[in-house]
Write an enzyme that holds these catalytic residues in place. Structure first.
Site, PDB file in Angstrom:
ATOM      1  N   ASP A  16       0.845  -1.166  -0.040  1.00  0.00           N
ATOM      2  CA  ASP A  16       0.031   0.048  -0.015  1.00  0.00           C
ATOM      3  C   ASP A  16       0.843   1.293  -0.133  1.00  0.00           C
ATOM      4  O   ASP A  16       2.017   0.889  -0.020  1.00  0.00           O
ATOM      5  CB  ASP A  16      -0.980  -0.002   1.248  1.00  0.00           C
ATOM      6  N   SER A  17       0.249   2.454  -0.287  1.00  0.00           N
ATOM      7  CA  SER A  17       1.232   3.503  -0.388  1.00  0.00           C
ATOM      8  C   SER A  17       1.665   3.866   1.169  1.00  0.00           C
ATOM      9  O   SER A  17       2.485   4.901   1.369  1.00  0.00           O
ATOM     10  CB  SER A  17       0.326   4.848  -0.744  1.00  0.00           C
ATOM     11  N   TYR A  48      -0.560   7.967  -2.133  1.00  0.00           N
ATOM     12  CA  TYR A  48      -0.705   7.866  -3.623  1.00  0.00           C
ATOM     13  C   TYR A  48      -1.784   8.532  -3.955  1.00  0.00           C
ATOM     14  O   TYR A  48      -1.766   9.029  -5.199  1.00  0.00           O
ATOM     15  CB  TYR A  48      -0.955   6.262  -4.064  1.00  0.00           C
ATOM     16  N   GLY A  49      -2.900   8.798  -3.326  1.00  0.00           N
ATOM     17  CA  GLY A  49      -4.105   9.158  -4.146  1.00  0.00           C
ATOM     18  C   GLY A  49      -4.184  10.659  -4.320  1.00  0.00           C
ATOM     19  O   GLY A  49      -4.916  11.304  -4.832  1.00  0.00           O
ATOM     20  N   CYS A  79      -4.499  -1.233  -1.983  1.00  0.00           N
ATOM     21  CA  CYS A  79      -4.470   0.185  -2.292  1.00  0.00           C
ATOM     22  C   CYS A  79      -5.510   0.435  -3.385  1.00  0.00           C
ATOM     23  O   CYS A  79      -5.084  -0.162  -4.290  1.00  0.00           O
ATOM     24  CB  CYS A  79      -3.150   0.853  -2.386  1.00  0.00           C
ATOM     25  N   THR A  81      -6.122   3.255  -5.015  1.00  0.00           N
ATOM     26  CA  THR A  81      -5.442   3.885  -6.079  1.00  0.00           C
ATOM     27  C   THR A  81      -4.672   3.314  -6.924  1.00  0.00           C
ATOM     28  O   THR A  81      -4.579   3.377  -8.017  1.00  0.00           O
ATOM     29  CB  THR A  81      -4.947   5.480  -5.552  1.00  0.00           C
ATOM     30  N   GLU A 158      -2.036   8.501   8.242  1.00  0.00           N
ATOM     31  CA  GLU A 158      -0.814   8.082   8.156  1.00  0.00           C
ATOM     32  C   GLU A 158       0.230   8.419   9.218  1.00  0.00           C
ATOM     33  O   GLU A 158       1.175   7.900   9.586  1.00  0.00           O
ATOM     34  CB  GLU A 158      -0.085   8.341   6.905  1.00  0.00           C
ATOM     35  N   CYS A 190     -11.005   3.618   0.546  1.00  0.00           N
ATOM     36  CA  CYS A 190      -9.454   3.806   0.688  1.00  0.00           C
ATOM     37  C   CYS A 190      -9.336   2.834   1.926  1.00  0.00           C
ATOM     38  O   CYS A 190      -9.974   2.552   2.879  1.00  0.00           O
ATOM     39  CB  CYS A 190      -9.103   4.980   1.076  1.00  0.00           C
ATOM     40  N   HIS A 192      -7.069   3.075   4.120  1.00  0.00           N
ATOM     41  CA  HIS A 192      -6.879   3.607   5.120  1.00  0.00           C
ATOM     42  C   HIS A 192      -8.000   3.901   6.102  1.00  0.00           C
ATOM     43  O   HIS A 192      -7.956   3.888   7.480  1.00  0.00           O
ATOM     44  CB  HIS A 192      -6.011   5.108   4.950  1.00  0.00           C
TER      45      HIS A 192
END
Length: 282
Positions: A16-17, A48-49, A79, A81, A158, A190, A192
């Site tokens: 994932d980002s 990344y988004g 992820c 995105t 994050e 997402c 997250h």
């Protein structure tokens, strides 16, 4: 009904980002406790988004190549995105490697919505992607979709403190338009966002149903795993690679802060992990 027992262990590469894909990793661990998991949080380049498609494509290829070098059996793009932007090219680059992507759960959301009013919380990158636009278009005759970009929310999560004021304020800003549109079902678009689902639920109200796709991704990865023939991994992988894992079987890498990822893994995950710096150019 009893879930089938996995006939042979496998090694899953997950990326994932940043930290959001840990929600998918947790679901994978629950379904596949005997398999090895390698997770890459590309936190040094998150989220990344809010990046260009070219940047997302380049980072996805770099991280996927690292995971392929770890002799994984299945690649999981945890992820939304990265799935939307890079999944097709990753499948083309490694045609023999099963690739599982994640996308907003519009199908279950539309099926569950009593009033046909479905909200989607996602990153700008996911919502602008052609893949998502095609997906959304396929449901426009079945429900009213209210698409809500959440700039900054993944980045705030994050930081690690999901109960921080900055996180709660961003959640409220994103949820207010959905309340005004009177949606009854909301897709967490997402990986997250499940970590702040309690704030999202509070902002929308208990009558709104939240849809998270982490479990669906884990089920698809398990299906691919069960369909795989046994490969005799102990002979095909080097003894050094096997020794490096030991009995732990879950390895986390990051392009950001090792200490930060370790602290969050200790708080968010209910199993032990080894956390290391991603051994490649950041």
């Amino acid at each position: 009904m009893t879930r089938p027992t996995c006939p042979h262990p496998a090694r899953f590469g997950v990326f994932d980002s940043g930290l959001g894909g840990l929600s998918v990793l947790k679901a994978l661990r629950q379904r596949l406790p005997a398999s090895e998991l390698i997770y890459v949080a590309d936190s040094g380049h998150a989220p990344y988004g809010e990046r260009s498609d070219a940047f997302i494509q380049q980072r996805s290829e770099v991280v996927a190549r690292f995971l392929v070098e770890q002799q994984i059996d299945v690649l999981v793009i945890a992820c939304n995105t990265a799935t939307a932007v890079a999944a097709q090219s990753l499948r083309a680059q490694w045609p023999d490697l099963p690739v599982v992507g994640v996308e907003p759960g519009l199908k279950p959301a539309v099926a569950q919505s009593a009033q046909g009013r479905v909200g989607v919380l996602a990153t700008e990158g996911t919502l602008r992607s052609e893949k998502f636009q095609r997906l959304a278009a396929s449901f426009t005759d079945q429900a009213t979709l209210v698409l809500q970009a959440c700039p900054g929310l993944a980045g705030a999560i994050e930081a690690g403190d999901v109960d921080a004021l900055a996180v709660r304020e961003r959640v409220e800003a994103c949820c207010a338009p959905l309340r005004q549109q009177q949606v009854d079902t909301v897709v967490l678009g997402c990986t997250h966002y499940p970590f702040v689902a309690h704030h999202i639920q509070a902002a929308l109200g208990s009558h709104v149903t939240l849809i998270d796709t982490a479990e669906a991704v884990a089920r698809q990865a398990e299906r691919l795993h069960l369909a795989m023939p046994a490969k005799g991994h102990s002979s095909s992988r080097s003894s050094n690679a096997r020794t490096a894992w030991g009995a732990l079987a879950v390895q986390l890498y990051t392009s950001g802060s090792v200490t930060g990822l370790r602290d969050i893994a200790n708080r968010w995950l209910d199993f032990d992990c080894e956390v290391s710096m991603l051994p490649m150019p950041r």
